[in-house]
Design an enzyme around this catalytic site. Structure first.
Site, PDB file in Angstrom:
ATOM      1  CG  ASN A 191      24.262  37.863   7.147  1.00  0.00           C
ATOM      2  OD1 ASN A 191      23.210  37.258   7.387  1.00  0.00           O
ATOM      3  ND2 ASN A 191      25.233  37.952   8.025  1.00  0.00           N
ATOM      4  CG  HIS A 242      18.499  39.705   2.361  1.00  0.00           C
ATOM      5  ND1 HIS A 242      18.934  38.596   3.031  1.00  0.00           N
ATOM      6  CD2 HIS A 242      19.108  39.685   1.153  1.00  0.00           C
ATOM      7  CE1 HIS A 242      19.772  37.922   2.256  1.00  0.00           C
ATOM      8  NE2 HIS A 242      19.883  38.563   1.110  1.00  0.00           N
ATOM      9  CB  CYS A 243      22.683  43.660   3.045  1.00  0.00           C
ATOM     10  SG  CYS A 243      23.959  44.496   2.097  1.00  0.00           S
ATOM     11  CG  LEU A 244      20.457  42.078  -2.969  1.00  0.00           C
ATOM     12  CD1 LEU A 244      20.119  42.836  -4.229  1.00  0.00           C
ATOM     13  CD2 LEU A 244      20.187  40.605  -3.149  1.00  0.00           C
TER      14      LEU A 244
END
Ligand SMILES: [Zn+2]
Ligand SMILES: [Zn+2]
Length: 358
Positions: free
Chosen positions: A188, A182-184
């Site tokens: 997304n 999960h990319c901050l």
């Protein structure tokens, strides 16, 4: 203390802080002298800072890091915009002053639009969200390797049998096909359908940083050469004239162009950090083993180490057989060779589209 020495001390302190942060969970930092210092500092903070403030900070960090929000995306946009504004205000005038016949904007503008497009795809594209409607399709993409992914394992939240290589993201509350992380920054997930865009985004960002660093240095060098700074002399406190040193020139450049020197220095560190992250993700693509799978493999590793230890006590032949068996178990079933892995990442959407139902 000379200006150059101060810069070097800041550089070393920066790398020390980064190193301590990234290896904070390692045995040596957790249990050694660093671990003790950290414990003392955290105890002191607990005593000095009121509990209500600690709770506010804790809740804020939970919100920023563990919920879906736009904060990091906005922060990213502000940082990129600020960097571009400094480039336009400080670097371009110098470049066009000393090299007026060259085009200094075409390549960075093309790269900026490409980067923006990939960022948009990473933020708003479907990473491969698994729903009851597409579940059967995603279950057909990869076989279960019987190690990291076993058949009939259900997602406790989504209540369906998890396709191989999928994972439930607790922040987005959904299962994602070929989940990486999960990319901050993009708010997304990085999954099967957008991992290619994510790598392209990283590569364009790397290009942006390297280009910015290069033209930043170039404009400072052009200014230094034009004004013959390295050939000048300065008067010391006892009235003697002496040749300028690099430290004095650097200090002069910092006084003259503080924003420019600041951004060039920041880009230098950013290139190192982003470079490590980009190389890591290129390696993820080339080996076809996601970040999630690397963690899973690391958890499985102790079993193999124990088995190896066990086998060393037996006869050589038996040990060899055990070791071969171990190597087989940690083997990456999804590795299709470099070309196959690149295709699997960058053309994954068409691979999924072509899947025929069993
Ligand atoms: Zn997520
Ligand atoms: Zn799920």
């Amino acid at each position: 203390m000379e200006f150059l020495q101060i810069v070097i001390i800041y550089v070393l302190l920066f790398f020390l802080s980064v190193g301590l942060y990234f290896y904070r969970d390692s045995a040596i930092l957790r249990t050694g002298i660093v671990g003790k210092i950290c414990t003392i500092i955290s105890s002191a903070i607990r005593i000095a800072v009121p509990k209500s403030l600690t709770m506010v900070l804790y809740n804020a960090s939970q919100y920023f890091l563990y919920t879906r929000n736009q904060c990091m995306k906005v922060l990213f946009g502000v940082l990129v915009l600020a960097g571009n504004i400094i480039c336009i205000m400080d670097m371009l005038p110098l470049l066009y002053k000393y090299l007026p016949d060259q085009n200094h904007t075409l390549i960075p503008i093309i790269n900026a639009f490409a980067s923006l497009y990939f960022f948009h795809k990473c933020c708003n594209g479907d990473p491969g969200e698994i729903t009851p409607l597409n579940l059967e399709k995603y279950q057909s993409v990869y076989p279960y390797d019987e190690r990291m992914y076993v058949p009939n394992a259900k997602c406790r939240t989504c209540k369906f049998v998890k396709p191989a290589r999928s994972k439930h993201c607790s922040i987005c509350n959904r299962c994602v096909h070929r989940f990486d992380h999960h990319c901050l920054w993009t708010n997304n997930d990085v999954g099967g359908l957008n991992h290619g865009y994510f790598v392209l985004f990283l590569l364009t960002m790397m290009f942006k940083c390297i280009w910015g660093f290069y033209i930043g240095i170039k404009s400072l060098v052009l200014y230094t050469q034009y004004h013959r700074l390295l050939e000048t002399q300065v008067m010391t406190s006892n009235g003697e004239m002496k040749q300028v040193t690099y430290s004095i020139v650097l200090q002069h450049l910092f006084m003259q162009f503080p924003r420019l020197v600041f951004i060039v220095t920041s880009l230098f560190f950013l290139i190192i950090l982003l470079g490590i992250f980009t190389i890591y993700h290129v390696n993820v693509v080339l080996t076809n083993r996601t970040t999630n799978e690397r963690y899973k493999a690391a958890e499985l590793e102790p079993i193999n180490i124990d088995s190896k230890r066990l086998s060393s006590n037996k006869s050589k032949l038996q040990a060899g057989m055990k070791l071969n068996k171990n190597i087989k178990t940690v083997e990456n079933l999804y590795d299709k060779g470099i070309i196959g892995n690149i295709y699997d990442t960058f053309w994954h959407r068409s691979i999924v589209k072509k899947i025929k139902f069993r």
